[in-house]
Write an enzyme that holds these catalytic residues in place. Structure first.
Site, PDB file in Angstrom:
ATOM      1  N   VAL A 127      37.696 -56.592 -28.638  1.00 32.38           N
ATOM      2  CA  VAL A 127      36.346 -56.746 -28.056  1.00 32.38           C
ATOM      3  C   VAL A 127      36.010 -58.228 -27.946  1.00 32.38           C
ATOM      4  CG1 VAL A 127      33.887 -56.204 -28.296  1.00 32.38           C
ATOM      5  CG2 VAL A 127      35.591 -54.590 -29.155  1.00 32.38           C
ATOM      6  N   GLY A 182      45.202 -63.556 -15.158  1.00 32.88           N
ATOM      7  CA  GLY A 182      45.597 -62.739 -16.316  1.00 32.88           C
ATOM      8  C   GLY A 182      44.423 -62.089 -17.025  1.00 32.88           C
ATOM      9  N   ASP A 196      36.636 -50.368 -19.179  1.00 35.63           N
ATOM     10  CA  ASP A 196      37.028 -51.337 -20.212  1.00 35.63           C
ATOM     11  C   ASP A 196      35.814 -51.702 -21.084  1.00 35.63           C
ATOM     12  OD1 ASP A 196      39.058 -53.438 -21.218  1.00 35.63           O
ATOM     13  OD2 ASP A 196      37.303 -54.639 -20.699  1.00 35.63           O
ATOM     14  N   LYS A 200      35.006 -50.936 -25.172  1.00 34.54           N
ATOM     15  CA  LYS A 200      34.571 -51.961 -26.132  1.00 34.54           C
ATOM     16  C   LYS A 200      33.259 -51.567 -26.808  1.00 34.54           C
ATOM     17  CE  LYS A 200      37.060 -55.575 -23.681  1.00 34.54           C
ATOM     18  NZ  LYS A 200      37.032 -56.420 -22.477  1.00 34.54           N
TER      19      LYS A 200
HETATM   20  P1  NDP Z   1      50.541 -57.344 -19.776  1.00 31.80           P
HETATM   21  O1  NDP Z   1      50.797 -56.232 -18.832  1.00 31.80           O
HETATM   22  O2  NDP Z   1      50.513 -58.727 -19.272  1.00 31.80           O
HETATM   23  O3  NDP Z   1      51.607 -57.290 -20.975  1.00 31.80           O
HETATM   24  C1  NDP Z   1      52.083 -56.117 -21.559  1.00 31.80           C
HETATM   25  C2  NDP Z   1      53.578 -56.296 -21.795  1.00 31.80           C
HETATM   26  O4  NDP Z   1      54.063 -55.203 -22.563  1.00 31.80           O
HETATM   27  C3  NDP Z   1      54.353 -56.326 -20.472  1.00 31.80           C
HETATM   28  O5  NDP Z   1      55.366 -57.288 -20.536  1.00 31.80           O
HETATM   29  C4  NDP Z   1      54.889 -54.908 -20.405  1.00 31.80           C
HETATM   30  O6  NDP Z   1      56.050 -54.787 -19.599  1.00 31.80           O
HETATM   31  C5  NDP Z   1      55.208 -54.666 -21.871  1.00 31.80           C
HETATM   32  N1  NDP Z   1      55.316 -53.232 -22.151  1.00 31.80           N
HETATM   33  C6  NDP Z   1      54.585 -52.232 -21.650  1.00 31.80           C
HETATM   34  N2  NDP Z   1      55.016 -51.044 -22.129  1.00 31.80           N
HETATM   35  C7  NDP Z   1      56.059 -51.314 -22.941  1.00 31.80           C
HETATM   36  C8  NDP Z   1      56.919 -50.499 -23.720  1.00 31.80           C
HETATM   37  N3  NDP Z   1      56.810 -49.174 -23.746  1.00 31.80           N
HETATM   38  N4  NDP Z   1      57.884 -51.107 -24.450  1.00 31.80           N
HETATM   39  C9  NDP Z   1      58.024 -52.445 -24.420  1.00 31.80           C
HETATM   40  N5  NDP Z   1      57.229 -53.266 -23.686  1.00 31.80           N
HETATM   41  C10 NDP Z   1      56.250 -52.715 -22.967  1.00 31.80           C
HETATM   42  O7  NDP Z   1      49.147 -56.995 -20.502  1.00 31.80           O
HETATM   43  P2  NDP Z   1      48.179 -58.003 -21.238  1.00 31.80           P
HETATM   44  O8  NDP Z   1      48.951 -58.935 -22.074  1.00 31.80           O
HETATM   45  O9  NDP Z   1      47.190 -58.529 -20.269  1.00 31.80           O
HETATM   46  O10 NDP Z   1      47.359 -56.981 -22.157  1.00 31.80           O
HETATM   47  C11 NDP Z   1      47.944 -56.393 -23.293  1.00 31.80           C
HETATM   48  C12 NDP Z   1      46.854 -55.648 -24.060  1.00 31.80           C
HETATM   49  O11 NDP Z   1      45.840 -56.586 -24.459  1.00 31.80           O
HETATM   50  C13 NDP Z   1      46.135 -54.596 -23.237  1.00 31.80           C
HETATM   51  O12 NDP Z   1      45.754 -53.552 -24.090  1.00 31.80           O
HETATM   52  C14 NDP Z   1      44.890 -55.313 -22.732  1.00 31.80           C
HETATM   53  O13 NDP Z   1      43.825 -54.439 -22.479  1.00 31.80           O
HETATM   54  C15 NDP Z   1      44.579 -56.188 -23.927  1.00 31.80           C
HETATM   55  N6  NDP Z   1      43.807 -57.384 -23.651  1.00 31.80           N
HETATM   56  C16 NDP Z   1      44.136 -58.199 -22.599  1.00 31.80           C
HETATM   57  C17 NDP Z   1      43.444 -59.363 -22.366  1.00 31.80           C
HETATM   58  C18 NDP Z   1      43.778 -60.284 -21.248  1.00 31.80           C
HETATM   59  O14 NDP Z   1      43.030 -61.245 -21.048  1.00 31.80           O
HETATM   60  N7  NDP Z   1      44.838 -60.053 -20.503  1.00 31.80           N
HETATM   61  C19 NDP Z   1      42.325 -59.758 -23.237  1.00 31.80           C
HETATM   62  C20 NDP Z   1      42.065 -58.843 -24.334  1.00 31.80           C
HETATM   63  C21 NDP Z   1      42.788 -57.710 -24.508  1.00 31.80           C
HETATM   64  P3  NDP Z   1      55.811 -54.287 -18.063  1.00 31.80           P
HETATM   65  O15 NDP Z   1      55.008 -55.370 -17.418  1.00 31.80           O
HETATM   66  O16 NDP Z   1      57.183 -54.150 -17.515  1.00 31.80           O
HETATM   67  O17 NDP Z   1      55.060 -53.000 -18.144  1.00 31.80           O
HETATM   68  N1  HSE Z   2      40.314 -56.963 -18.686  1.00 30.35           N
HETATM   69  C1  HSE Z   2      39.575 -57.379 -19.821  1.00 30.35           C
HETATM   70  C2  HSE Z   2      38.402 -58.221 -19.376  1.00 30.35           C
HETATM   71  C3  HSE Z   2      40.448 -58.167 -20.750  1.00 30.35           C
HETATM   72  O1  HSE Z   2      38.407 -58.681 -18.231  1.00 30.35           O
HETATM   73  O2  HSE Z   2      37.462 -58.392 -20.143  1.00 30.35           O
HETATM   74  C4  HSE Z   2      39.762 -58.555 -22.033  1.00 30.35           C
HETATM   75  O3  HSE Z   2      39.544 -57.436 -22.839  1.00 30.35           O
END
Ligand code: NDP
Ligand code: HSE
Length: 405
Positions: A127, A182, A196, A200
């Site tokens: 969150v 991102g 989303d 939260k």
């Molecule tokens: P991404 O898609 O950039 O990264 C996720 C990674 O995990 C990718 O490389 C993906 O590969 C890999 N992956 C997915 N499934 C599997 C699996 N079964 N085994 C191994 N690897 C796997 O996502 P984010 O980093 O943006 O987000 C990750 C989490 O954090 C999410 O829950 C998101 O909601 C949360 N979050 C994101 C924020 C942001 O600013 N981006 C902020 C706060 C929270 P592939 O791409 O091939 O699927």
């Molecule tokens: N997609 C989410 C946002 C990432 O834009 O707030 C952070 O949780």
């Protein structure tokens, strides 16, 4: 030496690895002992990475390695992430996650497993991105009865609204930019439709009630219907339109959580929160109110929160679990009241021939369309007003709450 595993090497996971090695010396001082990242799990190929020796595609390498005591889950989703986190907790490993979908859907179950296995399930990054809000809520503010929380909990939609309002950018271009930076979820529908922010506010609601609040129990509306016309008219009224997630405790102990585009008047600091920034206002009987503000999404801001959990765990390892950060499963109909009982002022934009002029309204415009803000009324009364306008030949083009906090 403590060994860490990172699940998922996307935006957040790669940020966790980058920030850990950038600040390793000071992080180890804070932990008070040696620690290192032993594994990075991802399905993609990273044979060119400087960390190539740490990569695995098999979760069992991590689950079966007794050296690994801390796992940072940054994969996303509630299928594989759920299986992997559950397996790690079952084998007694502590977990930190940035995955709000997982916490909002499976939090009660995973917290119960963590308690049973005497380990921690942390989710500070789930969150508000970089903003410390989970730990402050259940630690620093623990003496308070929390009565209301409201704020901007989704960076992508705040970024999009800002681009539309300030730069006249169209919705699709702004969304593409948020994806390139991102900020957006893998399926950005979750951002723009409010899911989303809903996840939260479920997490925050669960923390303040001690009961698991499920996304299905929360009235949720996203920003896809917001027009530049309403943004400009809101400005004339002295307000900005923001996607607001909120929860309010009622006198009978029930809560009303909701997510909706909302007019936030300029005298409220939340109206000034722009770009990818989030802000969370917390009201309690001791503090009156406290505002938490910071970057709500992005690689290093989110990694900072994940690593905060990792450091907290590793420096307190062996000193028991964090029992304050928990909630239990419950029948949501017993604790979530009907959102139609929620009361606030309402913004209406009406087209057509309706000559209805409700009493005590503040008229913003009365030309081709009638635009006004009501006194405090319930969502049910706002629906009745809409019905009477419709039966009188008018059409309600927009109906939005005004933030009351
Ligand atoms: P991404 O898609 O950039 O990264 C996720 C990674 O995990 C990718 O490389 C993906 O590969 C890999 N992956 C997915 N499934 C599997 C699996 N079964 N085994 C191994 N690897 C796997 O996502 P984010 O980093 O943006 O987000 C990750 C989490 O954090 C999410 O829950 C998101 O909601 C949360 N979050 C994101 C924020 C942001 O600013 N981006 C902020 C706060 C929270 P592939 O791409 O091939 O699927
Ligand atoms: N997609 C989410 C946002 C990432 O834009 O707030 C952070 O949780």
């Amino acid at each position: 030496m403590s060994k860490i595993a990172v699940l998922g090497y996307g935006v957040v996971g790669s940020g966790v690895v980058e920030l850990f090695y950038k600040n390793k010396e000071s992080i180890l001082k804070k932990i008070g002992k040696d620690a290192d990242i032993k594994y990075i799990l991802d399905i993609r190929d990273f044979s060119d990475s400087p960390y190539k020796d740490k990569f695995t595609k098999d979760i069992n390498d991590i689950v079966n390695d007794d050296e690994v005591t801390m796992v940072a889950e940054c994969m996303g989703g509630a299928t594989f992430a759920y299986d992997f986190v559950k397996a790690c907790l079952m084998s007694g490993k502590n977990v930190s996650t940035s995955n709000k979908e997982l916490v909002a859907k499976k939090g009660a179950e995973l917290l119960a497993i963590a308690k049973d296995k005497n380990c921690n399930f942390f989710f500070e990054a789930s969150v508000g991105g970089a903003i410390p809000i989970i730990r402050p809520l259940h630690k620093c503010l623990a003496a308070n009865e929390i009565t209301q929380i409201a704020g901007i909990l989704n960076g992508t939609t705040n970024f999009i609204l800002g681009k539309m309002i300030n730069d006249n950018m169209d919705f699709d271009t702004a969304l593409k930019m948020a994806q390139q930076l991102g900020y957006a979820e893998k399926d950005p529908t979750a951002d723009v439709e409010g899911h989303d922010a809903c996840r939260k506010i479920c997490i925050l609601s669960s923390l303040i009630t001690g009961k698991h609040i499920y996304p299905e129990s929360v009235y949720t509306k996203g920003i896809t219907d917001i027009t530049l016309k309403d943004v400009k008219l809101a400005g004339k009224f002295g307000a900005a339109i923001k996607l607001i997630a909120s929860v309010r405790k009622l006198a009978d102990g029930k809560i009303i959580p909701m997510v909706s585009p909302t007019l936030v008047t300029y005298d409220n600091l939340i109206s000034r929160v722009d770009d990818v920034f989030n802000a969370v206002m917390v009201c309690g009987d001791g503090i009156d109110r406290a505002l938490f503000y910071g970057r709500g999404a992005g690689k290093l801001p989110t990694a900072s929160a994940v690593l905060g959990d990792v450091i907290e765990q590793l420096k307190t390892e062996g000193r028991g679990t964090d029992t304050a950060q928990t909630w239990v499963d419950c029948d949501n109909s017993e604790i979530v009241a009907d959102y139609k009982n929620a009361e606030c002022r309402m913004y209406f934009r009406v087209s057509g021939a309706s000559d209805i002029r409700p009493e005590n309204i503040e008229i913003i415009e009365d030309a081709d369309e009638l635009v006004f803000v009501t006194q405090k009324i319930s969502f049910a009364e706002a629906d009745k007003l809409e019905a009477s306008i419709t039966s009188n030949g008018g059409k309600v083009e927009a109906k939005l709450p005004v933030l009351d906090i």
